[in-house]
Design a protein around this motif. Sequence first.
Motif, PDB file in Angstrom:
ATOM      1  N   LEU A  37       0.841  -1.195   0.000  1.00  0.00           N
ATOM      2  CA  LEU A  37       0.000   0.000   0.000  1.00  0.00           C
ATOM      3  C   LEU A  37       0.874   1.242   0.000  1.00  0.00           C
ATOM      4  CD1 LEU A  37      -2.644  -1.086   2.652  1.00  0.00           C
ATOM      5  CD2 LEU A  37      -3.116  -0.580   0.267  1.00  0.00           C
ATOM      6  N   SER A  38       0.321   2.326  -0.556  1.00  0.00           N
ATOM      7  CA  SER A  38       1.030   3.602  -0.499  1.00  0.00           C
ATOM      8  C   SER A  38       0.948   4.170   0.919  1.00  0.00           C
ATOM      9  CB  SER A  38       0.419   4.576  -1.503  1.00  0.00           C
ATOM     10  OG  SER A  38      -0.952   4.783  -1.219  1.00  0.00           O
ATOM     11  N   PRO A  39       1.973   4.948   1.365  1.00  0.00           N
ATOM     12  CA  PRO A  39       1.926   5.531   2.714  1.00  0.00           C
ATOM     13  C   PRO A  39       0.726   6.458   2.853  1.00  0.00           C
ATOM     14  CG  PRO A  39       4.133   5.693   1.785  1.00  0.00           C
ATOM     15  CD  PRO A  39       3.225   5.262   0.681  1.00  0.00           C
ATOM     16  N   TRP A  82       1.260   4.295   9.591  1.00  0.00           N
ATOM     17  CA  TRP A  82       1.171   3.371   8.466  1.00  0.00           C
ATOM     18  C   TRP A  82      -0.219   2.731   8.405  1.00  0.00           C
ATOM     19  CZ3 TRP A  82       3.587   2.317  12.979  1.00  0.00           C
ATOM     20  CH2 TRP A  82       3.210   1.135  13.660  1.00  0.00           C
ATOM     21  N   VAL A  83      -0.533   2.036   7.280  1.00  0.00           N
ATOM     22  CA  VAL A  83      -1.836   1.406   7.049  1.00  0.00           C
ATOM     23  C   VAL A  83      -1.613  -0.058   6.726  1.00  0.00           C
ATOM     24  CG1 VAL A  83      -3.936   1.390   5.638  1.00  0.00           C
ATOM     25  CG2 VAL A  83      -2.823   3.554   6.183  1.00  0.00           C
ATOM     26  N   GLN A  84      -2.532  -0.903   7.256  1.00  0.00           N
ATOM     27  CA  GLN A  84      -2.506  -2.323   6.948  1.00  0.00           C
ATOM     28  C   GLN A  84      -3.876  -2.735   6.408  1.00  0.00           C
ATOM     29  OE1 GLN A  84      -1.278  -4.791  10.193  1.00  0.00           O
ATOM     30  NE2 GLN A  84      -1.134  -6.646   8.942  1.00  0.00           N
ATOM     31  N   ALA A  85      -3.864  -3.532   5.314  1.00  0.00           N
ATOM     32  CA  ALA A  85      -5.104  -4.002   4.665  1.00  0.00           C
ATOM     33  C   ALA A  85      -5.160  -5.515   4.723  1.00  0.00           C
ATOM     34  CB  ALA A  85      -5.154  -3.523   3.221  1.00  0.00           C
ATOM     35  N   LYS A  86      -6.385  -6.054   4.864  1.00  0.00           N
ATOM     36  CA  LYS A  86      -6.556  -7.496   4.972  1.00  0.00           C
ATOM     37  C   LYS A  86      -7.896  -7.879   4.334  1.00  0.00           C
ATOM     38  CE  LYS A  86      -5.152  -9.299   8.756  1.00  0.00           C
ATOM     39  NZ  LYS A  86      -5.045  -9.729  10.196  1.00  0.00           N
ATOM     40  N   ASN A  87      -7.856  -8.902   3.432  1.00  0.00           N
ATOM     41  CA  ASN A  87      -9.079  -9.444   2.827  1.00  0.00           C
ATOM     42  C   ASN A  87      -8.939 -10.946   2.683  1.00  0.00           C
ATOM     43  OD1 ASN A  87      -7.494  -9.910   0.590  1.00  0.00           O
ATOM     44  ND2 ASN A  87      -8.258  -8.124  -0.551  1.00  0.00           N
ATOM     45  N   GLN A  88      -9.819 -11.598   1.926  1.00  0.00           N
ATOM     46  CA  GLN A  88      -9.850 -13.056   1.844  1.00  0.00           C
ATOM     47  C   GLN A  88      -8.630 -13.641   1.157  1.00  0.00           C
ATOM     48  OE1 GLN A  88     -13.175 -14.227  -0.537  1.00  0.00           O
ATOM     49  NE2 GLN A  88     -12.729 -12.768  -2.201  1.00  0.00           N
ATOM     50  N   HIS A  89      -7.903 -12.813   0.409  1.00  0.00           N
ATOM     51  CA  HIS A  89      -6.740 -13.300  -0.319  1.00  0.00           C
ATOM     52  C   HIS A  89      -5.429 -13.077   0.427  1.00  0.00           C
ATOM     53  CE1 HIS A  89      -9.346 -14.056  -3.680  1.00  0.00           C
ATOM     54  NE2 HIS A  89      -9.723 -12.776  -3.713  1.00  0.00           N
ATOM     55  N   GLY A  90      -5.458 -12.302   1.494  1.00  0.00           N
ATOM     56  CA  GLY A  90      -4.226 -12.042   2.231  1.00  0.00           C
ATOM     57  C   GLY A  90      -4.244 -10.678   2.864  1.00  0.00           C
ATOM     58  N   LYS A 146       0.853  -4.297   4.021  1.00  0.00           N
ATOM     59  CA  LYS A 146       1.207  -3.230   4.949  1.00  0.00           C
ATOM     60  C   LYS A 146       1.956  -2.159   4.190  1.00  0.00           C
ATOM     61  CE  LYS A 146       3.870  -2.506   9.220  1.00  0.00           C
ATOM     62  NZ  LYS A 146       4.730  -3.159  10.242  1.00  0.00           N
ATOM     63  N   SER A 147       1.587  -0.885   4.422  1.00  0.00           N
ATOM     64  CA  SER A 147       2.230   0.221   3.729  1.00  0.00           C
ATOM     65  C   SER A 147       3.532   0.604   4.435  1.00  0.00           C
ATOM     66  CB  SER A 147       1.293   1.420   3.677  1.00  0.00           C
ATOM     67  OG  SER A 147       1.192   2.025   4.956  1.00  0.00           O
ATOM     68  N   GLU A 148       4.292   1.405   3.741  1.00  0.00           N
ATOM     69  CA  GLU A 148       5.477   1.975   4.369  1.00  0.00           C
ATOM     70  C   GLU A 148       5.044   3.023   5.399  1.00  0.00           C
ATOM     71  OE1 GLU A 148       8.041   3.521   1.429  1.00  0.00           O
ATOM     72  OE2 GLU A 148       8.437   1.592   0.455  1.00  0.00           O
TER      73      GLU A 148
END
Length: 701
Positions: A29-31, A103-111, A114-116
Amino acid sequence: MATLRTRWLLSILLVNLPTCSASGPPAALSPPDCNIPCDEKDESNNCADIHCSWDPWLDPQIPTNYSLHWEPANNEEGHVISGTNLSGIILRAHFSHGDLHVWVQAKNQHGSAKSEKAMFNAEDIKKPPTPNVTLSYLEPLDIEWTFSCDELQRSFEHCDVRHRAEEDQVWVENKTGVHYTFDSHLPYTVYEFQVRCSCDKSLSSDWSAIHRVRTPEMAPVGELDLWRDCGTSQATSDCFLTWKRLPTSQARGLIWGYEVRLTYNNGTAVLVNMSTAGSEGRLVCDEMQCHFNLSLKDVSSASVSAYNALGATVPSYLTMPISGKEKNEPAIHLKMNEDSLTVSWGLPSQLSDNLKEYVVQYNQAGCPPGRQFDWIKVNKSQTTGIFKGQYKKYTPYQVSLFTVSHSNEVHHLSSVIGYSLEGTPSTGPSFKVSIADTHVNLFWEPVPLCMQNGVILSYEVIADGGENGQKVYNVSASPQQENMTFKLQDLSPGQQYDVWIRAVTAAGPGANSTMKVKTKHLEDFAILKPLLLGIIFVIFVCFIVVLYRAHQGECPLVPTFLYEKVPDARNSHIFRHMKHQINDPLAWICIPVYEPHPIISVLEVVEIQPRADGLTQPVVGDQCSQTDCQDDQGEEAVMEECHRTDRRYGREEYSRMVDSDEERDRKEEHREDSWSSAEDEQSTSGYEKHFMPTELEVLEV
């Protein structure tokens, strides 16, 4: 075999490609972008909380949970906010002054991903309030706005101003202070402005709302793009003036109307002034073009100028094409789809030094013709023109090429029909037939243009004779052909055929036109031919007989002035000749021809002298020479020759002559025996009584 395996593997790869990309390693992900907004007008922007936002991860349609993480740079104590939004707010109570890591972290069914980390000082990410544009002056064009750094308790740094014309998409940006002077503006043009400012050691503010201003009006400049709309015809009587509206940069104000001057072939001129507000239907304008509803019949030239409140443009001139000078050259090539039209052509065979430019036009040629019409002018050094637009499928467009000279003379070079997308003809051609025993002639006109749905390449002719089989023919078509003909040959006499004709385009054959025809029986002609030949033979034989008899003198069908005028010396010969004609079975062909009375110019006196035997004989002069005697001896031969001559030239009997055949024979027997006897005098021929003078009459003279 290797090729089939490769294609099979490639198809599996393509089918599974979306799944693989979605379930592959998580993309980074982008910061996050964070700032502290300071706007006293917005209570939510209290110059205290940190507002962060970020871009979505992978496909936005896939449900994804986001978590915003931050921590001070000098310890490991962290905080987190979870949710599905693409933004989050870090409250002032949850962070201390100093450097932060966010920073930002994303999570969905595929995995998950984590952004810088974004590193910043909370005091440096404050955003000043948005400027407010308040005033604008037209002469010169000045823009002013209000802005303050008091909320941040910092000093003013600079402002950015950007502008663009209303119809443009690109902004032009400049750095400035608290106002801006715009010098390079166009007259009577709407411009849009936006401003943002920044304070010392702060972020720039948001862009202000768009501020619009129209520049002052000026007299129009340039010339109108003037042309003529003739539909699919090139006849001047079907043409109307049309021109493109001036762009804003040339109009430089509100166009009030147009002035049109028409010059006719007889030298008279008409000036028409039309207002754009209302011109009784003579002027029709849309966003791009204006149309002058007055026929150009007998018009030799025209000029048009546009005017506003401060002036008018220079007149644009157009000379009508001269009749008879059009040439079907050069060939036009089209590349057409539903969004664009590209026209290319070759150079004319005779390129004039007076050539100024080319004009390429197209117009919709449907039934009835549509209003899609446009033209472009191309420099004489180019041979390509490009149009942009929306072109209907299966609709004919006529594209024409013209040349314009420096003296504004227009010449039509060539025209062609094109389609953005071709289909099959919706109807077949109507046709007529001419029937014989072994062939049928077909006559038809092309399919109407509005039903062709494409360029007709050929016509397919089918003759189905049932058990006798089917015959298929392809007849090539040319765009210039107006009427088509074809001869179906080698047909069976007295046979019924189903004849079909259909037009063929690049998309395939279209609808059929069908007719049942039956060839004529051969017996009809078998009876007539011998009869006609017999009649011709009889006429020919009669003609030969007539010519032969005319040559032999027995049939005076030849005009009488061609014969020598010799009187019939013996009337009895004429009756004999008439008798011969009555007995001749072909004498009905010969019709007697009237002979005028001959003129006797010289008369010889003949004296009667006694002979030794007591008879008398005529003597010419004092004596009878040997030649004369020979002539007397050959008198009978001469008389026979005269008889043949009489028959040859067909002399008519003299009026009131009633000698019978017996009297004529008796006269011929006694003519040499007694020239002076009374009996001979009584039996003198009718010719002598009618023409010869008596002896007393001669002596008296």
